[in-house]
Scaffold this motif. Sequence first.
Motif, mmCIF file in Angstrom:
data_model
loop_
_atom_site.group_PDB
_atom_site.id
_atom_site.type_symbol
_atom_site.label_atom_id
_atom_site.label_comp_id
_atom_site.label_asym_id
_atom_site.label_seq_id
_atom_site.Cartn_x
_atom_site.Cartn_y
_atom_site.Cartn_z
ATOM 1 N N GLY A 36 0.805 -1.220 0.000
ATOM 2 C CA GLY A 36 0.000 0.000 0.000
ATOM 3 C C GLY A 36 0.834 1.264 0.000
ATOM 4 O O GLY A 36 0.426 2.290 -0.546
ATOM 5 N N ALA A 37 2.018 1.204 0.580
ATOM 6 C CA ALA A 37 2.913 2.362 0.598
ATOM 7 C C ALA A 37 3.491 2.656 -0.774
ATOM 8 O O ALA A 37 4.003 3.743 -1.014
ATOM 9 C CB ALA A 37 4.055 2.131 1.599
ATOM 10 N N HIS A 38 3.390 1.710 -1.684
ATOM 11 C CA HIS A 38 3.978 1.857 -3.016
ATOM 12 C C HIS A 38 2.955 2.193 -4.097
ATOM 13 O O HIS A 38 3.321 2.565 -5.201
ATOM 14 C CB HIS A 38 4.689 0.559 -3.416
ATOM 15 N N LEU A 39 1.692 2.031 -3.779
ATOM 16 C CA LEU A 39 0.650 2.287 -4.766
ATOM 17 C C LEU A 39 -0.068 3.591 -4.430
ATOM 18 O O LEU A 39 -0.217 3.939 -3.257
ATOM 19 C CB LEU A 39 -0.367 1.139 -4.785
ATOM 20 N N VAL A 40 -0.517 4.279 -5.455
ATOM 21 C CA VAL A 40 -1.208 5.545 -5.239
ATOM 22 C C VAL A 40 -2.469 5.618 -6.087
ATOM 23 O O VAL A 40 -2.638 4.867 -7.050
ATOM 24 C CB VAL A 40 -0.298 6.761 -5.575
ATOM 25 N N GLY A 41 -3.318 6.556 -5.699
ATOM 26 C CA GLY A 41 -4.463 6.935 -6.509
ATOM 27 C C GLY A 41 -5.441 5.828 -6.820
ATOM 28 O O GLY A 41 -5.724 4.947 -6.007
ATOM 29 N N ASP A 42 -5.943 5.893 -8.046
ATOM 30 C CA ASP A 42 -7.000 5.002 -8.502
ATOM 31 C C ASP A 42 -6.561 3.538 -8.502
ATOM 32 O O ASP A 42 -7.371 2.652 -8.240
ATOM 33 C CB ASP A 42 -7.454 5.430 -9.909
ATOM 34 N N VAL A 43 -5.300 3.293 -8.777
ATOM 35 C CA VAL A 43 -4.805 1.908 -8.809
ATOM 36 C C VAL A 43 -4.933 1.277 -7.423
ATOM 37 O O VAL A 43 -5.434 0.150 -7.285
ATOM 38 C CB VAL A 43 -3.347 1.850 -9.322
ATOM 39 N N ARG A 44 -4.523 2.006 -6.397
ATOM 40 C CA ARG A 44 -4.637 1.477 -5.028
ATOM 41 C C ARG A 44 -6.111 1.295 -4.661
ATOM 42 O O ARG A 44 -6.487 0.279 -4.079
ATOM 43 C CB ARG A 44 -3.932 2.391 -4.031
ATOM 44 N N ALA A 45 -6.953 2.248 -5.036
ATOM 45 C CA ALA A 45 -8.385 2.157 -4.727
ATOM 46 C C ALA A 45 -9.034 0.978 -5.456
ATOM 47 O O ALA A 45 -9.866 0.263 -4.873
ATOM 48 C CB ALA A 45 -9.072 3.465 -5.098
ATOM 49 N N GLN A 46 -8.669 0.766 -6.712
ATOM 50 C CA GLN A 46 -9.234 -0.357 -7.474
ATOM 51 C C GLN A 46 -8.828 -1.693 -6.864
ATOM 52 O O GLN A 46 -9.651 -2.620 -6.765
ATOM 53 C CB GLN A 46 -8.770 -0.304 -8.928
ATOM 54 N N LEU A 47 -7.568 -1.796 -6.468
ATOM 55 C CA LEU A 47 -7.125 -3.043 -5.850
ATOM 56 C C LEU A 47 -7.844 -3.249 -4.515
ATOM 57 O O LEU A 47 -8.319 -4.350 -4.228
ATOM 58 C CB LEU A 47 -5.607 -3.051 -5.651
ATOM 59 N N ALA A 48 -7.946 -2.204 -3.722
ATOM 60 C CA ALA A 48 -8.628 -2.314 -2.430
ATOM 61 C C ALA A 48 -10.067 -2.779 -2.613
ATOM 62 O O ALA A 48 -10.574 -3.580 -1.816
ATOM 63 C CB ALA A 48 -8.594 -0.975 -1.701
ATOM 64 N N TYR A 55 -8.429 -6.463 4.557
ATOM 65 C CA TYR A 55 -7.188 -6.273 3.816
ATOM 66 C C TYR A 55 -7.212 -4.996 2.990
ATOM 67 O O TYR A 55 -6.177 -4.359 2.794
ATOM 68 C CB TYR A 55 -6.887 -7.494 2.956
ATOM 69 N N ALA A 56 -8.390 -4.608 2.536
ATOM 70 C CA ALA A 56 -8.527 -3.344 1.811
ATOM 71 C C ALA A 56 -8.138 -2.181 2.719
ATOM 72 O O ALA A 56 -7.426 -1.257 2.292
ATOM 73 C CB ALA A 56 -9.950 -3.169 1.310
ATOM 74 N N LEU A 57 -8.575 -2.225 3.963
ATOM 75 C CA LEU A 57 -8.240 -1.152 4.907
ATOM 76 C C LEU A 57 -6.741 -1.089 5.175
ATOM 77 O O LEU A 57 -6.176 -0.004 5.316
ATOM 78 C CB LEU A 57 -9.019 -1.334 6.215
ATOM 79 N N ILE A 58 -6.099 -2.238 5.235
ATOM 80 C CA ILE A 58 -4.643 -2.269 5.435
ATOM 81 C C ILE A 58 -3.953 -1.651 4.227
ATOM 82 O O ILE A 58 -3.033 -0.838 4.369
ATOM 83 C CB ILE A 58 -4.155 -3.715 5.671
ATOM 84 N N LEU A 59 -4.397 -2.003 3.037
ATOM 85 C CA LEU A 59 -3.810 -1.466 1.808
ATOM 86 C C LEU A 59 -4.006 0.043 1.725
ATOM 87 O O LEU A 59 -3.111 0.775 1.299
ATOM 88 C CB LEU A 59 -4.442 -2.139 0.584
#
Length: 131
Positions: A36-48, A55-59
């Motif tokens: 999660g520290a390496h991903l940003v923006g929409d990509v992190r939100a889509q994965l979450a 696990y989404a909250l951790i990410l």
Amino acid sequence: MTLRREAFLDHVKERGEYGTSEEAERAARVVLALLGAHLVGDVRAQLAARLPEDYALILLNPLQSAEPLPPQRFVRATAAWIEGATEQTATWDVSAVLSTVADTAGDDLLEQILLQLPAGYDLLFGRPQPT
């Protein structure tokens, strides 16, 4: 589609050959916090959105990273966060979790994730890219 928590954890447990669900849980939490520290923006939100809520909250609330870690340092950081882990066992932990994440994400989202990460993460996700 969001994967159920038990199904996600079962995949991690199987791939990591963990003896207990607690071991798989520990690996999943650490690896996702670092990812999660390496991903940003929409990509992190889509994965979450595709991960179980825990696990989404951790990410989405990651450990802080001053810079993107190359794959080898990512593995070392994982080892530092898991009590008793070595680089070898942490590599196993990272692979078990990230290959499950790759399956959950699907090819299109995984491609976007890999674009945000330093070279070499494709191997950690178990999806070697042609060079």
